[in-house]
Design an enzyme around this catalytic site. Structure first.
Site, PDB file in Angstrom:
ATOM      1  N   CYS A 118     -12.262  -6.852  15.344  1.00 32.68           N
ATOM      2  CA  CYS A 118     -11.101  -7.022  14.442  1.00 32.68           C
ATOM      3  C   CYS A 118     -11.303  -6.290  13.115  1.00 32.68           C
ATOM      4  O   CYS A 118     -12.326  -6.454  12.454  1.00 32.68           O
ATOM      5  CB  CYS A 118     -10.886  -8.502  14.177  1.00 32.68           C
ATOM      6  SG  CYS A 118      -9.482  -8.793  13.095  1.00 32.68           S
ATOM      7  N   ASP A 133      -7.398   5.812   9.971  1.00 29.76           N
ATOM      8  CA  ASP A 133      -6.879   5.192   8.749  1.00 29.76           C
ATOM      9  C   ASP A 133      -7.922   5.459   7.665  1.00 29.76           C
ATOM     10  O   ASP A 133      -9.071   5.012   7.791  1.00 29.76           O
ATOM     11  CB  ASP A 133      -6.702   3.684   8.988  1.00 29.76           C
ATOM     12  CG  ASP A 133      -5.535   3.124   8.206  1.00 29.76           C
ATOM     13  OD1 ASP A 133      -5.086   3.805   7.267  1.00 29.76           O
ATOM     14  OD2 ASP A 133      -5.075   2.021   8.533  1.00 29.76           O
ATOM     15  N   LYS A 170      -2.897   6.933   6.818  1.00 30.56           N
ATOM     16  CA  LYS A 170      -3.289   7.326   8.183  1.00 30.56           C
ATOM     17  C   LYS A 170      -3.158   8.829   8.363  1.00 30.56           C
ATOM     18  O   LYS A 170      -2.168   9.413   7.944  1.00 30.56           O
ATOM     19  CB  LYS A 170      -2.370   6.646   9.201  1.00 30.56           C
ATOM     20  CG  LYS A 170      -2.511   5.161   9.256  1.00 30.56           C
ATOM     21  CD  LYS A 170      -1.629   4.574  10.335  1.00 30.56           C
ATOM     22  CE  LYS A 170      -1.699   3.059  10.319  1.00 30.56           C
ATOM     23  NZ  LYS A 170      -1.149   2.436   9.108  1.00 30.56           N
ATOM     24  N   CYS A 182      -6.236 -17.146  14.783  1.00 33.15           N
ATOM     25  CA  CYS A 182      -5.948 -16.363  15.994  1.00 33.15           C
ATOM     26  C   CYS A 182      -6.383 -17.208  17.180  1.00 33.15           C
ATOM     27  O   CYS A 182      -7.347 -17.968  17.073  1.00 33.15           O
ATOM     28  CB  CYS A 182      -6.767 -15.081  16.034  1.00 33.15           C
ATOM     29  SG  CYS A 182      -6.377 -13.959  14.707  1.00 33.15           S
ATOM     30  N   ASP A 216     -12.022   1.292  12.692  1.00 34.92           N
ATOM     31  CA  ASP A 216     -12.153   1.236  11.227  1.00 34.92           C
ATOM     32  C   ASP A 216     -13.578   0.871  10.788  1.00 34.92           C
ATOM     33  O   ASP A 216     -14.275   0.143  11.500  1.00 34.92           O
ATOM     34  CB  ASP A 216     -11.180   0.188  10.665  1.00 34.92           C
ATOM     35  CG  ASP A 216      -9.738   0.557  10.955  1.00 34.92           C
ATOM     36  OD1 ASP A 216      -9.420   1.754  10.897  1.00 34.92           O
ATOM     37  OD2 ASP A 216      -8.937  -0.349  11.231  1.00 34.92           O
ATOM     38  N   ARG A 226       6.750   0.088   2.502  1.00 31.73           N
ATOM     39  CA  ARG A 226       6.315  -0.921   3.476  1.00 31.73           C
ATOM     40  C   ARG A 226       5.396  -1.947   2.842  1.00 31.73           C
ATOM     41  O   ARG A 226       4.625  -1.592   1.939  1.00 31.73           O
ATOM     42  CB  ARG A 226       5.485  -0.245   4.582  1.00 31.73           C
ATOM     43  CG  ARG A 226       6.281   0.285   5.723  1.00 31.73           C
ATOM     44  CD  ARG A 226       5.474   1.324   6.464  1.00 31.73           C
ATOM     45  NE  ARG A 226       5.476   2.589   5.761  1.00 31.73           N
ATOM     46  CZ  ARG A 226       4.647   3.594   6.034  1.00 31.73           C
ATOM     47  NH1 ARG A 226       3.733   3.475   6.959  1.00 31.73           N
ATOM     48  NH2 ARG A 226       4.740   4.724   5.351  1.00 31.73           N
ATOM     49  N   CYS A 271     -11.274 -11.437  18.219  1.00 36.03           N
ATOM     50  CA  CYS A 271     -11.727 -10.170  18.802  1.00 36.03           C
ATOM     51  C   CYS A 271     -12.910  -9.664  17.986  1.00 36.03           C
ATOM     52  O   CYS A 271     -12.822  -9.580  16.755  1.00 36.03           O
ATOM     53  CB  CYS A 271     -10.598  -9.146  18.769  1.00 36.03           C
ATOM     54  SG  CYS A 271      -9.037  -9.832  19.331  1.00 36.03           S
ATOM     55  N   ARG A 282       0.831  -1.209   0.000  1.00 37.51           N
ATOM     56  CA  ARG A 282       0.000   0.000   0.000  1.00 37.51           C
ATOM     57  C   ARG A 282       0.861   1.252   0.000  1.00 37.51           C
ATOM     58  O   ARG A 282       0.657   2.170  -0.757  1.00 37.51           O
ATOM     59  CB  ARG A 282      -0.912  -0.058   1.224  1.00 37.51           C
ATOM     60  CG  ARG A 282      -1.722   1.175   1.484  1.00 37.51           C
ATOM     61  CD  ARG A 282      -3.054   0.888   2.150  1.00 37.51           C
ATOM     62  NE  ARG A 282      -3.010   0.308   3.460  1.00 37.51           N
ATOM     63  CZ  ARG A 282      -3.597   0.856   4.535  1.00 37.51           C
ATOM     64  NH1 ARG A 282      -4.235   2.002   4.425  1.00 37.51           N
ATOM     65  NH2 ARG A 282      -3.575   0.263   5.696  1.00 37.51           N
ATOM     66  N   TYR A 283       1.841   1.316   0.899  1.00 42.42           N
ATOM     67  CA  TYR A 283       2.780   2.445   0.946  1.00 42.42           C
ATOM     68  C   TYR A 283       4.052   2.001   0.226  1.00 42.42           C
ATOM     69  O   TYR A 283       4.422   0.818   0.291  1.00 42.42           O
ATOM     70  CB  TYR A 283       3.135   2.784   2.402  1.00 42.42           C
ATOM     71  CG  TYR A 283       1.934   3.100   3.255  1.00 42.42           C
ATOM     72  CD1 TYR A 283       1.259   4.314   3.106  1.00 42.42           C
ATOM     73  CD2 TYR A 283       1.464   2.190   4.201  1.00 42.42           C
ATOM     74  CE1 TYR A 283       0.152   4.597   3.897  1.00 42.42           C
ATOM     75  CE2 TYR A 283       0.365   2.475   4.985  1.00 42.42           C
ATOM     76  CZ  TYR A 283      -0.294   3.679   4.833  1.00 42.42           C
ATOM     77  OH  TYR A 283      -1.387   3.956   5.596  1.00 42.42           O
ATOM     78  N   ARG A 288      -9.738  -6.889  10.517  1.00 39.71           N
ATOM     79  CA  ARG A 288      -9.598  -7.864   9.433  1.00 39.71           C
ATOM     80  C   ARG A 288     -10.607  -8.991   9.643  1.00 39.71           C
ATOM     81  O   ARG A 288     -10.295 -10.174   9.503  1.00 39.71           O
ATOM     82  CB  ARG A 288      -8.156  -8.375   9.426  1.00 39.71           C
ATOM     83  CG  ARG A 288      -7.598  -8.579   8.033  1.00 39.71           C
ATOM     84  CD  ARG A 288      -6.093  -8.722   8.028  1.00 39.71           C
ATOM     85  NE  ARG A 288      -5.432  -7.440   7.972  1.00 39.71           N
ATOM     86  CZ  ARG A 288      -4.309  -7.143   8.648  1.00 39.71           C
ATOM     87  NH1 ARG A 288      -3.747  -8.031   9.419  1.00 39.71           N
ATOM     88  NH2 ARG A 288      -3.767  -5.943   8.529  1.00 39.71           N
TER      89      ARG A 288
HETATM   90  S1  SF4 Z   1      -7.454  -8.218  16.355  1.00 35.86           S
HETATM   91 FE1  SF4 Z   1      -8.025  -9.651  14.717  1.00 35.86          FE
HETATM   92  S2  SF4 Z   1      -6.094 -10.440  13.927  1.00 35.86           S
HETATM   93 FE2  SF4 Z   1      -5.688  -9.547  15.960  1.00 35.86          FE
HETATM   94  S3  SF4 Z   1      -5.898 -11.237  17.408  1.00 35.86           S
HETATM   95 FE3  SF4 Z   1      -7.859 -10.208  17.321  1.00 35.86          FE
HETATM   96  S4  SF4 Z   1      -9.014 -11.347  15.763  1.00 35.86           S
HETATM   97 FE4  SF4 Z   1      -6.864 -11.875  15.505  1.00 35.86          FE
END
Ligand code: SF4
Length: 392
Positions: free
Chosen positions: A138, A337, A344, A131, A300, A122, A135, A118-119, A140
């Protein structure tokens, strides 16, 4: 700082007979993670059947260690529980309407599967969709929809080749899923190959294992790897002061002994940490265990996460609260972001109230306005907001 008392987890009947030896083994934590709502129902002793439809879309998961941080298991508003317990809001079409599964176009800006460029300097290097904790917030969250799997060696090789062939790339961010759920031999393969590329100067590992399974950093094999790779930084993700425990403190000490710095990125989450005093405590706790607060991110616009978003100004208010109370070391950059991969943007409180060729009118952390001579910094005038209001 929260102290995880000896045998703290034994209040859970499921783990009452677990030895300290097993509990402190990161692999035991992953093997014995909670992977379904029915397991959570059993542990919490409450009916969660209304959430089954959410689980069909976004998977559930937590380590026993992370669940043991919940102080009151009957309080569903507990900040730890809220990060792991599914909510019907995640699949509410109205609440989630404006969200996107890939707001930063990570899949679009991907010249090689698993790698996002993207950048210019990086790249993001995604190594697994697994995972140990899923979470709810998340960014993603689309990985929750895929099968849990670590990439194959051939895929890593293709990503490494791309980096080797692009000398403009100076920094690699290894992410996932959580990279530190990989076995050491896979990590070693990735780190060794990346370290040998001369134009790669910095390698960052983005991980939540320090928060949800800090015993990962009690593993000598991993510490030896960190020690060998002198380009490495660890970037972690603490969101609440209750997450910073004595076990974390020991884990950070182990990481620092390998010469690897540790930074933290917090996400501003409605109902979890959108309170200046909670963030103040979190920043103090992080500094105490020698983790440098780095970013406070505005949540996000990810589908399944929109209900955690606050007003964007909330982060600025929190930063204003921190300034003058916590030392500069403990004040993160508040940033948003921009969607579409536009980058960002740091958001800061406005401390310059007025500006001319001769002077600057500044706001002090205590709310005083101070007029200073631009050339020699002499104070021309200095009064509080209350005095100002009285003059009017
Ligand atoms: S934030 Fe997303 S990628 Fe990070 S540990 Fe939690 S579920 Fe997994």
């Amino acid at each position: 700082m929260r102290v995880l008392k000896k045998d703290y987890w034994k209040r859970f009947p499921q783990w009452a007979d677990v030895s300290k030896w097993d509990w402190e083994d990161w692999k035991w934590q992953i093997r014995n993670r909670i992977r379904s709502l029915s397991q959570l129902e059993e542990i919490l002793g409450i009916d969660l059947s209304h959430l089954k439809k959410v689980e069909k879309v976004f998977r559930t998961g937590t380590t026993p260690y992370y669940l043991s941080l919940v102080k009151d298991l009957s309080d569903l508003n507990n900040p730890i529980l809220k990060q792991i317990l599914p909510s019907c809001k995640e699949i509410d079409p109205q609440i989630q309407a404006e969200g996107s599964f890939d707001p930063f176009k990570e899949e679009v800006m991907s010249p090689v599967k698993g790698l996002t460029h993207r950048y210019p300097d990086r790249v993001l290097f995604r190594v697994t969709t697994f995972c140990s904790v899923y979470c709810r917030h998340c960014m993603r969250k689309r990985i929750f929809l895929e099968e849990e799997r670590a990439n194959r060696y051939e895929e890593y090789i293709r990503m490494i080749e791309y980096i080797r062939n692009n000398p403009i790339i100076k920094e690699v961010l290894i992410s996932g899923g959580d990279p530190l759920t990989l076995p050491n031999r896979k990590l070693e393969f990735i780190l060794e190959h990346l370290s040998r590329i001369e134009h790669v100067k910095i390698i960052r590992i983005g991980t939540r294992e320090l928060v949800v399974n800090p015993y990962r950093f009690f593993d000598d094999g991993l510490l030896e790897l960190l020690d060998r790779c002198d380009k490495l930084w660890i970037v972690t993700h603490f969101n609440h002061p209750d997450e910073v425990t004595d076990v974390v403190k020991k884990a950070v000490r182990n990481i620092l002994s390998t010469g690897t710095p540790v930074l933290n990125q917090t996400v501003l989450l409605k109902g979890i940490n959108d309170d200046p005093y909670i963030i103040e405590d979190l920043m103090r706790n992080l500094l105490q265990v020698k983790i440098k607060p780095y970013y406070l991110f505005y949540c996000d616009p990810t589908k399944g996460v929109m209900h955690f978003r606050t007003d964007i100004k909330r982060g600025i208010e929190i930063l204003e609260h921190l300034r003058g109370k916590v030392s500069g070391m403990g004040i993160p950059v508040y940033a948003v972001d921009l969607p579409g991969g536009l980058g960002k943007v740091p958001l800061t409180p406005d401390y310059v109230l007025e500006e001319t060729k001769e002077y600057l009118l500044l706001k002090s952390p205590e709310g005083k306005t101070v007029k200073i001579n631009r050339l020699n910094f002499d104070i021309i005038d200095n009064h509080t907001k209350e005095q100002e209001d009285l003059c009017l």
